[in-house]
Design a protein around this motif. Structure first.
Motif, short mmCIF file in Angstrom:
data_model
loop_
_atom_site.label_atom_id
_atom_site.label_comp_id
_atom_site.label_asym_id
_atom_site.label_seq_id
_atom_site.Cartn_x
_atom_site.Cartn_y
_atom_site.Cartn_z
N VAL A 1 113.41 4.27 45.31
CA VAL A 1 112.78 3.19 44.53
C VAL A 1 111.41 3.64 44.03
CG1 VAL A 1 111.84 0.84 44.67
CG2 VAL A 1 114.10 1.33 45.61
N TRP A 2 110.67 4.35 44.89
CA TRP A 2 109.35 4.84 44.47
C TRP A 2 109.46 5.80 43.29
CZ3 TRP A 2 104.60 3.29 44.87
CH2 TRP A 2 103.57 4.16 44.49
N GLU A 3 110.47 6.68 43.33
CA GLU A 3 110.68 7.62 42.23
C GLU A 3 110.98 6.88 40.92
OE1 GLU A 3 113.78 10.32 43.39
OE2 GLU A 3 112.63 11.06 45.10
N ALA B 1 98.88 -1.23 50.16
CA ALA B 1 99.21 0.17 50.42
C ALA B 1 99.66 0.33 51.87
CB ALA B 1 98.01 1.06 50.15
N CYS B 2 100.73 1.06 52.05
CA CYS B 2 101.18 1.40 53.40
C CYS B 2 102.14 2.58 53.30
CB CYS B 2 101.83 0.22 54.11
SG CYS B 2 103.44 -0.28 53.50
N PRO B 3 102.21 3.36 54.36
CA PRO B 3 103.17 4.48 54.36
C PRO B 3 104.61 3.97 54.29
CG PRO B 3 101.58 4.67 56.17
CD PRO B 3 101.41 3.31 55.57
N VAL B 4 105.48 4.78 53.75
CA VAL B 4 106.89 4.42 53.62
C VAL B 4 107.48 4.05 54.97
CG1 VAL B 4 109.18 5.29 52.99
CG2 VAL B 4 107.24 5.79 51.54
N ALA B 5 107.12 4.77 56.02
CA ALA B 5 107.67 4.48 57.35
C ALA B 5 107.29 3.07 57.80
CB ALA B 5 107.18 5.51 58.36
N ASP B 6 106.07 2.65 57.50
CA ASP B 6 105.64 1.30 57.88
C ASP B 6 106.38 0.24 57.07
OD1 ASP B 6 103.88 2.56 59.58
OD2 ASP B 6 102.07 1.98 58.47
N LEU B 7 106.54 0.49 55.78
CA LEU B 7 107.27 -0.46 54.94
C LEU B 7 108.72 -0.57 55.41
CD1 LEU B 7 107.33 -2.43 52.60
CD2 LEU B 7 107.74 -0.50 51.07
N THR C 1 121.54 -1.76 51.09
CA THR C 1 120.63 -1.23 52.11
C THR C 1 119.68 -2.32 52.58
OG1 THR C 1 120.79 1.00 51.20
CG2 THR C 1 118.90 0.54 52.63
N LEU C 2 119.14 -3.10 51.66
CA LEU C 2 118.23 -4.19 52.04
C LEU C 2 118.96 -5.24 52.88
CD1 LEU C 2 116.21 -4.55 48.73
CD2 LEU C 2 115.36 -3.72 50.93
N VAL D 1 116.60 3.21 55.31
CA VAL D 1 115.68 2.37 54.56
C VAL D 1 114.60 3.24 53.91
CG1 VAL D 1 114.04 0.44 54.68
CG2 VAL D 1 116.17 0.37 56.00
N ARG D 2 114.11 4.24 54.64
CA ARG D 2 113.10 5.14 54.07
C ARG D 2 113.66 5.90 52.86
NH1 ARG D 2 109.68 8.46 58.42
NH2 ARG D 2 108.93 9.25 56.45
N ALA D 3 114.90 6.37 52.95
CA ALA D 3 115.52 7.09 51.83
C ALA D 3 115.63 6.17 50.61
CB ALA D 3 116.89 7.62 52.24
#
Length: 170
Positions: A90-92, A149-155, A69-70, A83-85
Protein backbone atom coordinates in the motif's frame (compact mmCIF):
# COMPACT_ATOMS: atom_id res chain seq x y z
CA UNK A 1 -20.02 -18.82 -10.02
CA UNK A 2 -19.52 -20.82 -13.22
CA UNK A 3 -17.88 -17.85 -14.98
CA UNK A 4 -14.98 -18.02 -12.52
CA UNK A 5 -14.10 -21.44 -13.92
CA UNK A 6 -14.32 -20.34 -17.54
CA UNK A 7 -10.85 -19.38 -18.83
CA UNK A 8 -12.33 -16.75 -21.16
CA UNK A 9 -14.21 -15.12 -18.30
CA UNK A 10 -11.03 -15.11 -16.18
CA UNK A 11 -9.09 -13.51 -19.05
CA UNK A 12 -11.76 -10.86 -19.55
CA UNK A 13 -11.91 -10.03 -15.83
CA UNK A 14 -8.11 -9.92 -15.82
CA UNK A 15 -8.10 -7.51 -18.76
CA UNK A 16 -10.62 -5.24 -17.03
CA UNK A 17 -8.65 -5.29 -13.77
CA UNK A 18 -5.36 -4.62 -15.58
CA UNK A 19 -6.92 -1.72 -17.49
CA UNK A 20 -8.32 -0.34 -14.26
CA UNK A 21 -4.93 -0.55 -12.54
CA UNK A 22 -3.22 1.22 -15.42
CA UNK A 23 -5.82 3.99 -15.45
CA UNK A 24 -5.83 4.33 -11.64
CA UNK A 25 -2.07 4.77 -11.56
CA UNK A 26 -2.31 7.63 -14.03
CA UNK A 27 -5.19 9.68 -12.65
CA UNK A 28 -7.73 10.18 -9.92
CA UNK A 29 -10.29 7.44 -9.46
CA UNK A 30 -13.21 9.86 -9.94
CA UNK A 31 -11.79 10.92 -13.32
CA UNK A 32 -11.90 7.37 -14.71
CA UNK A 33 -14.97 6.68 -16.84
CA UNK A 34 -16.41 3.26 -17.62
CA UNK A 35 -16.08 4.02 -21.34
CA UNK A 36 -12.33 4.57 -20.90
CA UNK A 37 -12.04 1.37 -18.90
CA UNK A 38 -13.86 -0.56 -21.61
CA UNK A 39 -11.61 0.90 -24.32
CA UNK A 40 -8.43 0.21 -22.33
CA UNK A 41 -9.52 -3.40 -21.71
CA UNK A 42 -10.35 -3.86 -25.40
CA UNK A 43 -13.84 -5.19 -24.73
CA UNK A 44 -17.40 -4.19 -25.52
CA UNK A 45 -19.78 -2.43 -23.16
CA UNK A 46 -22.04 -5.46 -22.74
CA UNK A 47 -19.02 -7.64 -21.98
CA UNK A 48 -17.96 -5.23 -19.24
CA UNK A 49 -21.42 -5.36 -17.67
CA UNK A 50 -21.46 -9.17 -17.81
CA UNK A 51 -18.55 -9.09 -15.36
CA UNK A 52 -19.04 -5.92 -13.30
CA UNK A 53 -22.03 -3.74 -12.47
CA UNK A 54 -19.97 -0.57 -12.13
CA UNK A 55 -16.54 1.00 -11.92
CA UNK A 56 -16.86 0.80 -8.14
CA UNK A 57 -17.25 -2.96 -8.36
CA UNK A 58 -14.03 -3.11 -10.40
CA UNK A 59 -12.28 -1.06 -7.71
CA UNK A 60 -13.33 -3.47 -4.98
CA UNK A 61 -12.20 -6.45 -7.08
CA UNK A 62 -8.84 -4.77 -7.74
CA UNK A 63 -8.12 -4.23 -4.05
CA UNK A 64 -9.75 -7.43 -2.81
CA UNK A 65 -6.46 -9.02 -1.64
CA UNK A 66 -5.79 -5.99 0.56
CA UNK A 67 -9.34 -6.07 1.92
CA UNK A 68 -9.03 -9.79 2.71
CA UNK A 69 -5.82 -9.14 4.63
CA UNK A 70 -7.48 -6.36 6.64
CA UNK A 71 -10.50 -8.58 7.39
CA UNK A 72 -8.21 -11.44 8.41
CA UNK A 73 -6.25 -9.08 10.67
CA UNK A 74 -9.46 -7.90 12.37
CA UNK A 75 -10.43 -11.52 12.92
CA UNK A 76 -7.01 -12.36 14.37
CA UNK A 77 -6.33 -14.73 11.46
CA UNK A 78 -3.47 -12.84 9.78
CA UNK A 79 0.12 -12.83 10.88
CA UNK A 80 2.00 -9.63 11.57
CA UNK A 81 4.24 -10.48 8.59
CA UNK A 82 1.20 -10.72 6.27
CA UNK A 83 -0.12 -7.36 7.44
CA UNK A 84 3.33 -5.77 7.11
CA UNK A 85 3.67 -7.07 3.53
CA UNK A 86 0.25 -5.62 2.68
CA UNK A 87 1.22 -2.28 4.26
CA UNK A 88 4.49 -2.22 2.31
CA UNK A 89 2.51 -2.72 -0.91
CA UNK A 90 0.00 0.00 0.00
CA UNK A 91 2.87 2.37 0.80
CA UNK A 92 4.41 1.72 -2.64
CA UNK A 93 1.05 2.65 -4.18
CA UNK A 94 0.31 5.43 -1.67
CA UNK A 95 -0.67 8.00 -4.28
CA UNK A 96 -3.51 5.80 -5.50
CA UNK A 97 -4.27 4.52 -2.01
CA UNK A 98 -4.74 8.03 -0.59
CA UNK A 99 -7.34 8.82 -3.23
CA UNK A 100 -9.14 5.50 -2.84
CA UNK A 101 -9.43 5.80 0.93
CA UNK A 102 -11.19 9.14 0.84
CA UNK A 103 -14.89 9.92 0.54
CA UNK A 104 -17.44 7.49 -0.72
CA UNK A 105 -14.79 5.16 -2.12
CA UNK A 106 -13.28 4.73 1.34
CA UNK A 107 -16.73 4.12 2.78
CA UNK A 108 -17.38 1.47 0.10
CA UNK A 109 -14.11 -0.27 0.99
CA UNK A 110 -15.01 -0.20 4.70
CA UNK A 111 -18.36 -1.83 3.92
CA UNK A 112 -16.62 -4.55 1.91
CA UNK A 113 -14.15 -5.29 4.73
CA UNK A 114 -17.05 -5.41 7.20
CA UNK A 115 -18.92 -7.80 4.88
CA UNK A 116 -15.87 -10.08 4.72
CA UNK A 117 -15.61 -10.06 8.51
CA UNK A 118 -19.33 -10.66 8.97
CA UNK A 119 -19.35 -13.50 6.44
CA UNK A 120 -16.65 -15.28 8.43
CA UNK A 121 -18.11 -14.47 11.84
CA UNK A 122 -21.85 -14.40 11.46
CA UNK A 123 -24.60 -11.85 10.92
CA UNK A 124 -24.61 -10.71 14.56
CA UNK A 125 -21.18 -9.12 14.05
CA UNK A 126 -22.30 -6.36 11.66
CA UNK A 127 -21.75 -3.34 13.94
CA UNK A 128 -18.43 -4.53 15.40
CA UNK A 129 -17.25 -5.54 11.90
CA UNK A 130 -17.94 -2.05 10.55
CA UNK A 131 -16.20 -0.53 13.58
CA UNK A 132 -13.10 -2.67 12.99
CA UNK A 133 -13.06 -1.94 9.24
CA UNK A 134 -13.48 1.79 9.78
CA UNK A 135 -10.76 1.84 12.44
CA UNK A 136 -8.33 0.04 10.14
CA UNK A 137 -8.98 2.32 7.19
CA UNK A 138 -8.75 5.42 9.38
CA UNK A 139 -5.34 4.34 10.67
CA UNK A 140 -4.24 3.57 7.13
CA UNK A 141 -5.50 6.93 5.84
CA UNK A 142 -3.74 8.89 8.63
CA UNK A 143 -0.50 6.97 8.06
CA UNK A 144 -0.55 7.44 4.28
CA UNK A 145 -1.21 11.16 4.61
CA UNK A 146 1.66 11.54 7.07
CA UNK A 147 -0.68 12.85 9.77
CA UNK A 148 0.47 10.08 12.12
CA UNK A 149 3.95 8.71 11.68
CA UNK A 150 4.77 5.23 12.89
CA UNK A 151 6.88 2.30 11.75
CA UNK A 152 5.16 -0.31 9.59
CA UNK A 153 5.56 -2.90 12.36
CA UNK A 154 3.66 -0.68 14.80
CA UNK A 155 0.88 0.00 12.31
CA UNK A 156 0.59 -3.73 11.62
CA UNK A 157 0.22 -4.36 15.36
CA UNK A 158 -2.53 -1.73 15.55
CA UNK A 159 -4.33 -3.29 12.57
CA UNK A 160 -4.23 -6.66 14.33
CA UNK A 161 -5.45 -5.06 17.58
CA UNK A 162 -8.73 -4.17 15.86
CA UNK A 163 -9.81 -7.72 16.64
CA UNK A 164 -10.61 -6.42 20.14
CA UNK A 165 -13.51 -4.50 18.57
CA UNK A 166 -15.07 -7.83 17.58
CA UNK A 167 -15.05 -9.22 21.11
CA UNK A 168 -18.40 -9.64 22.81
CA UNK A 169 -18.78 -6.75 25.30
CA UNK A 170 -20.86 -8.82 27.74
Amino acid sequence: MADELDPRARRTRGAILAAFTTLALGRRYDAIRVAELIAAAGIGRSTFYEHFRSKDEVLVAAVEPILHTLASAALGRASKAQVRAMLDHVWEQRGVARVLLDGRTGARLARRIAALITARRGASATLPAMAAATAQLTMLRLWLRGEVACPVADLAAHMLACRALLNDPT
